[in-house]
Design an enzyme around this catalytic site. Structure first.
Site, PDB file in Angstrom:
ATOM      1  N   LYS A  24       0.839  -1.211   0.000  1.00  0.00           N
ATOM      2  CA  LYS A  24       0.000   0.000   0.000  1.00  0.00           C
ATOM      3  C   LYS A  24       0.869   1.255   0.000  1.00  0.00           C
ATOM      4  CE  LYS A  24      -1.566   1.969   3.851  1.00  0.00           C
ATOM      5  NZ  LYS A  24      -1.532   3.429   3.950  1.00  0.00           N
ATOM      6  N   ASN A  25       1.876   1.280   0.866  1.00  0.00           N
ATOM      7  CA  ASN A  25       2.677   2.507   0.998  1.00  0.00           C
ATOM      8  C   ASN A  25       3.560   2.755  -0.224  1.00  0.00           C
ATOM      9  OD1 ASN A  25       1.477   2.942   3.419  1.00  0.00           O
ATOM     10  ND2 ASN A  25       3.268   2.504   4.679  1.00  0.00           N
ATOM     11  N   ARG A  96      -4.862  10.683   3.776  1.00  0.00           N
ATOM     12  CA  ARG A  96      -3.795  11.610   4.102  1.00  0.00           C
ATOM     13  C   ARG A  96      -2.674  11.613   3.061  1.00  0.00           C
ATOM     14  NH1 ARG A  96       0.367  12.560   6.789  1.00  0.00           N
ATOM     15  NH2 ARG A  96       0.268  14.361   8.175  1.00  0.00           N
ATOM     16  N   CYS A 120      -5.486   8.918   9.636  1.00  0.00           N
ATOM     17  CA  CYS A 120      -5.509   8.135  10.872  1.00  0.00           C
ATOM     18  C   CYS A 120      -5.346   9.034  12.089  1.00  0.00           C
ATOM     19  CB  CYS A 120      -4.352   7.153  10.888  1.00  0.00           C
ATOM     20  SG  CYS A 120      -4.490   5.832   9.717  1.00  0.00           S
ATOM     21  N   ARG A 125       0.635  14.773  13.267  1.00  0.00           N
ATOM     22  CA  ARG A 125       1.181  14.499  11.934  1.00  0.00           C
ATOM     23  C   ARG A 125       1.339  15.753  11.083  1.00  0.00           C
ATOM     24  NH1 ARG A 125      -0.974   8.811   9.692  1.00  0.00           N
ATOM     25  NH2 ARG A 125       1.018   8.919   8.623  1.00  0.00           N
ATOM     26  N   PRO A 126       2.274  16.612  11.444  1.00  0.00           N
ATOM     27  CA  PRO A 126       2.484  17.834  10.666  1.00  0.00           C
ATOM     28  C   PRO A 126       3.085  17.537   9.290  1.00  0.00           C
ATOM     29  CG  PRO A 126       4.196  17.592  12.322  1.00  0.00           C
ATOM     30  CD  PRO A 126       3.231  16.461  12.545  1.00  0.00           C
ATOM     31  N   VAL A 127       3.042  18.539   8.401  1.00  0.00           N
ATOM     32  CA  VAL A 127       3.690  18.383   7.080  1.00  0.00           C
ATOM     33  C   VAL A 127       4.722  19.495   6.883  1.00  0.00           C
ATOM     34  CG1 VAL A 127       1.828  17.102   5.944  1.00  0.00           C
ATOM     35  CG2 VAL A 127       1.762  19.606   5.970  1.00  0.00           C
ATOM     36  N   ASP A 128       5.243  19.996   8.006  1.00  0.00           N
ATOM     37  CA  ASP A 128       6.178  21.132   7.943  1.00  0.00           C
ATOM     38  C   ASP A 128       7.430  20.845   7.116  1.00  0.00           C
ATOM     39  OD1 ASP A 128       6.591  19.337  10.162  1.00  0.00           O
ATOM     40  OD2 ASP A 128       8.178  20.666  10.856  1.00  0.00           O
ATOM     41  N   LEU A 129       7.920  19.587   7.171  1.00  0.00           N
ATOM     42  CA  LEU A 129       9.153  19.278   6.428  1.00  0.00           C
ATOM     43  C   LEU A 129       8.907  19.318   4.922  1.00  0.00           C
ATOM     44  CD1 LEU A 129      10.466  16.379   8.687  1.00  0.00           C
ATOM     45  CD2 LEU A 129      11.333  18.722   8.568  1.00  0.00           C
ATOM     46  N   ASP A 310       4.556   0.557  11.945  1.00  0.00           N
ATOM     47  CA  ASP A 310       3.306  -0.061  11.469  1.00  0.00           C
ATOM     48  C   ASP A 310       3.083  -1.469  12.030  1.00  0.00           C
ATOM     49  OD1 ASP A 310       2.183   1.713   8.948  1.00  0.00           O
ATOM     50  OD2 ASP A 310       4.311   1.920   9.295  1.00  0.00           O
ATOM     51  N   VAL A 332       8.156   6.879  16.767  1.00  0.00           N
ATOM     52  CA  VAL A 332       7.930   7.522  15.461  1.00  0.00           C
ATOM     53  C   VAL A 332       6.714   8.447  15.497  1.00  0.00           C
ATOM     54  CG1 VAL A 332       7.489   7.122  12.999  1.00  0.00           C
ATOM     55  CG2 VAL A 332       9.066   5.630  14.245  1.00  0.00           C
ATOM     56  N   ARG A 402      -8.917   0.250   4.370  1.00  0.00           N
ATOM     57  CA  ARG A 402      -8.051   1.236   3.718  1.00  0.00           C
ATOM     58  C   ARG A 402      -6.701   0.637   3.361  1.00  0.00           C
ATOM     59  NH1 ARG A 402      -6.404   5.650   7.316  1.00  0.00           N
ATOM     60  NH2 ARG A 402      -4.886   5.802   5.645  1.00  0.00           N
TER      61      ARG A 402
HETATM   62  C1  UD1 Z   1       4.526   6.783   6.166  1.00  0.00           C
HETATM   63  C2  UD1 Z   1       3.629   5.596   5.975  1.00  0.00           C
HETATM   64  C3  UD1 Z   1       3.134   5.084   7.326  1.00  0.00           C
HETATM   65  C4  UD1 Z   1       4.321   4.807   8.237  1.00  0.00           C
HETATM   66  C5  UD1 Z   1       5.249   6.022   8.325  1.00  0.00           C
HETATM   67  C6  UD1 Z   1       6.518   5.748   9.113  1.00  0.00           C
HETATM   68  C7  UD1 Z   1       2.588   6.003   3.816  1.00  0.00           C
HETATM   69  C8  UD1 Z   1       1.353   6.338   3.056  1.00  0.00           C
HETATM   70  N1  UD1 Z   1       2.487   5.972   5.160  1.00  0.00           N
HETATM   71  O1  UD1 Z   1       3.740   7.808   6.761  1.00  0.00           O
HETATM   72  O2  UD1 Z   1       2.396   3.874   7.119  1.00  0.00           O
HETATM   73  O3  UD1 Z   1       3.834   4.516   9.526  1.00  0.00           O
HETATM   74  O4  UD1 Z   1       5.635   6.432   7.005  1.00  0.00           O
HETATM   75  O5  UD1 Z   1       7.190   4.655   8.603  1.00  0.00           O
HETATM   76  O6  UD1 Z   1       3.638   5.736   3.251  1.00  0.00           O
HETATM   77  N2  UD1 Z   1       6.796  14.499  10.620  1.00  0.00           N
HETATM   78  C9  UD1 Z   1       7.005  15.832  10.917  1.00  0.00           C
HETATM   79  N3  UD1 Z   1       6.943  16.751   9.917  1.00  0.00           N
HETATM   80  C10 UD1 Z   1       6.690  16.382   8.614  1.00  0.00           C
HETATM   81  C11 UD1 Z   1       6.485  15.000   8.323  1.00  0.00           C
HETATM   82  C12 UD1 Z   1       6.543  14.080   9.356  1.00  0.00           C
HETATM   83  O7  UD1 Z   1       7.224  16.185  12.062  1.00  0.00           O
HETATM   84  O8  UD1 Z   1       6.647  17.259   7.735  1.00  0.00           O
HETATM   85  C13 UD1 Z   1       6.839  13.517  11.730  1.00  0.00           C
HETATM   86  C14 UD1 Z   1       5.497  12.794  11.906  1.00  0.00           C
HETATM   87  O9  UD1 Z   1       4.612  13.556  12.699  1.00  0.00           O
HETATM   88  C15 UD1 Z   1       5.933  11.510  12.568  1.00  0.00           C
HETATM   89  C16 UD1 Z   1       7.295  11.242  11.933  1.00  0.00           C
HETATM   90  O10 UD1 Z   1       7.724  12.468  11.364  1.00  0.00           O
HETATM   91  O11 UD1 Z   1       6.105  11.702  13.947  1.00  0.00           O
HETATM   92  C17 UD1 Z   1       7.276  10.180  10.857  1.00  0.00           C
HETATM   93  O12 UD1 Z   1       6.330  10.535   9.845  1.00  0.00           O
HETATM   94  P1  UD1 Z   1       6.546  10.154   8.326  1.00  0.00           P
HETATM   95  O13 UD1 Z   1       7.767   9.319   8.184  1.00  0.00           O
HETATM   96  O14 UD1 Z   1       6.418  11.376   7.502  1.00  0.00           O
HETATM   97  O15 UD1 Z   1       5.280   9.233   8.041  1.00  0.00           O
HETATM   98  P2  UD1 Z   1       4.276   9.314   6.823  1.00  0.00           P
HETATM   99  O16 UD1 Z   1       5.024   9.583   5.552  1.00  0.00           O
HETATM  100  O17 UD1 Z   1       3.124  10.167   7.177  1.00  0.00           O
END
Ligand code: UD1
Length: 423
Positions: A24-25, A96, A120, A125-129, A310, A332, A402
């Site tokens: 899926k990922n 998401r 979920c 779960r920010p997207v700041d990066l 996961d 994580v 999902r």
């Molecule tokens: C992806 C996977 C999810 C898996 C996760 C970690 C998909 C669709 N989902 O989620 O199944 O559990 O990787 O292996 O591929 N973070 C920030 N800022 C950001 C982005 C992330 O602080 O801009 C933090 C998140 O809040 C979290 C950590 O980084 O605490 C890891 O998140 P991330 O690796 O980005 O996970 P996803 O890509 O959302």
């Protein structure tokens, strides 16, 4: 609305052999990456999970033509006339991973408008990066109402050092970088197997991608990326979930196409628990045979190659049946222990302290009515239900649908008593 739940009963040890779906990922991000191309691509081993249908709708809303043959697990995507650059709140709320089209849209159109992410219930779960990197590439980021917008006159490559190796941010930056000219460096990048699968796709499209020390991905992009044919990698997380489920029932499972190298630490922990693990020839395929009693183990979730977050919830369910005390430290995601109170309703002895769960194994779990809060929590509750005495009813099953194609059906072929009820 119909009331939907999963009913599970203990049917003794499960046994048999299963084939795995595509990951899926990996498939979601590969579908997003097709926005970078003009023409017809063909993806195979595509799982028929709900998130794949959502991503199909998203690509269609952007103007792509998408044909999904569920029987053949084949997806044909024609992006020749793709002309949209906006993702609706409705889609974003349901999936998401929609955020993953932002990088490709920026590279292709110089703009992207995306509703703020939902998904979920695991932390904020920010997207700041993702956004910081796009700003470094020259984009102006604005928010208005429920929307995030990124605009750029001329997108430029950059060197971006990530605070944390985020999977989604690495993928988004990689895709934006692959679709522009110049060299981008992503430092402290995530190197999950699904990221490597995406790199294979982008290389086949025509981007040049290398690795440098430490954890750096170097991307030489191209303005003319070609459509691709690609077989999605097998789902290591489905493999892990099935192995843990069968271990919980005391059974035996063969997964001839399991990607063993990407499951190394999980297999190591299952062996430490006293389960026997046989790896197939050339490191492909695995057979698990259960033994009792199971030893407790402890671990921390970490970016790959650490223990995958996961599989933390499924392992919590399994450790509830070990003989002794194990400690799980979720590093994580914040708030990814919501399955714990539900497992407690089933008789699991778990004490929580912040992001740590201490699990003292019990002889027996008991069926109960429980609620799933995310994909992997749903899987954990199914696993507990398979081993529990009496009937378990799990609501919130849209989470399970999902992420897994036909998990209930696969478990039934191993002898499980599990059904999805809609009344
Ligand atoms: C992806 C996977 C999810 C898996 C996760 C970690 C998909 C669709 N989902 O989620 O199944 O559990 O990787 O292996 O591929 N973070 C920030 N800022 C950001 C982005 C992330 O602080 O801009 C933090 C998140 O809040 C979290 C950590 O980084 O605490 C890891 O998140 P991330 O690796 O980005 O996970 P996803 O890509 O959302």
């Amino acid at each position: 609305m119909a009331h939907e739940y999963i009913r599970v009963q203990n049917a003794g040890p499960l046994s048999g052999e299963l084939t795995l779906e595509g990951a899926k990922n990996a498939v979601l991000v590969t579908m997003a990456s097709l926005v970078l191309t003009r023409g017809k691509s063909r993806l195979t081993r595509v799982p028929a999970s709900h998130d794949v249908y959502q991503m199909k709708t998203l690509l269609e809303e952007l103007g792509a033509e998408v044909l999904f043959d569920e029987q053949k697990h084949e997806l044909i995507v024609d992006t020749t006339f793709l002309n949209g650059w906006s993702v609706s709140p409705d889609l974003m709320k349901r999936m998401r991973a929609s955020i993953l089209v932002m990088g490709p849209l920026l590279a292709r159109f110089g703009k992207a408008k995306i509703a703020l992410p939902g998904g979920c219930l695991i932390g904020t779960r920010p997207v700041d990066l993702h956004l910081k990197a796009f700003a470094r590439m020259g984009a102006t980021i604005t928010t208005s109402g429920d929307f995030l917008q990124a605009d750029v006159e001329k997108i430029r490559p950059c060197r971006f050092v990530m605070d944390y190796p985020s999977v989604g941010a690495t993928e988004n930056i990689l895709m934006a970088a692959a679709g522009i000219s110049g060299v981008t460096e992503i430092v402290n990048a995530a190197l999950e197997p699904e990221v490597l699968d995406l790199i294979t796709v982008l290389r086949n499209m025509g981007a040049h991608i290398d690795f440098a020390f430490p954890a750096t991905i170097v991307v030489q992009g191209s303005l003319d990326l070609k459509p691709v044919e690609h077989e999605i990698m097998c789902d290591r997380l489905e493999a892990g979930t099935l192995l843990i489920a069968v271990a919980a029932t005391g059974g035996t499972l063969s997964l001839p196409d399991a990607p063993v190298d990407s499951l190394e630490l999980v297999l190591e922990k299952l062996s430490e628990m006293g389960l026997s693990i046989e790896v197939g020839p050339q490191g492909r395929g695995v057979k698990l045979t259960s033994h009792r009693p199971m030893n407790p183990v402890s671990f921390k979730t970490m970016p790959y190659p650490g223990f995958p977050t996961d599989l933390q919830a499924p392992m919590t369910a399994l450790l509830s049946l070990a003989s002794g005390k194990g400690v799980i430290h979720e590093t994580v995601f914040e708030n990814r222990l919501l399955h714990v109170p539900e497992l407690q309703k089933m008789g699991a002895q778990i004490s929580l302290s912040g992001d740590r769960a201490t699990i003292t194994g019990v002889e027996r779990l008991y069926g109960a009515s429980v609620i799933a809060t995310d994909i992997r929590a749903a899987a954990a509750l199914v696993i507990a239900g398979l081993a529990a005495e009496g009937e378990t009813r799990i609501t919130g099953i849209h989470h399970l649908l999902r992420g897994y194609e036909g998990l209930d059906q696969k478990l039934r072929t191993l002898g499980a008593c599990i059904e999805i009820v809609r009344d």
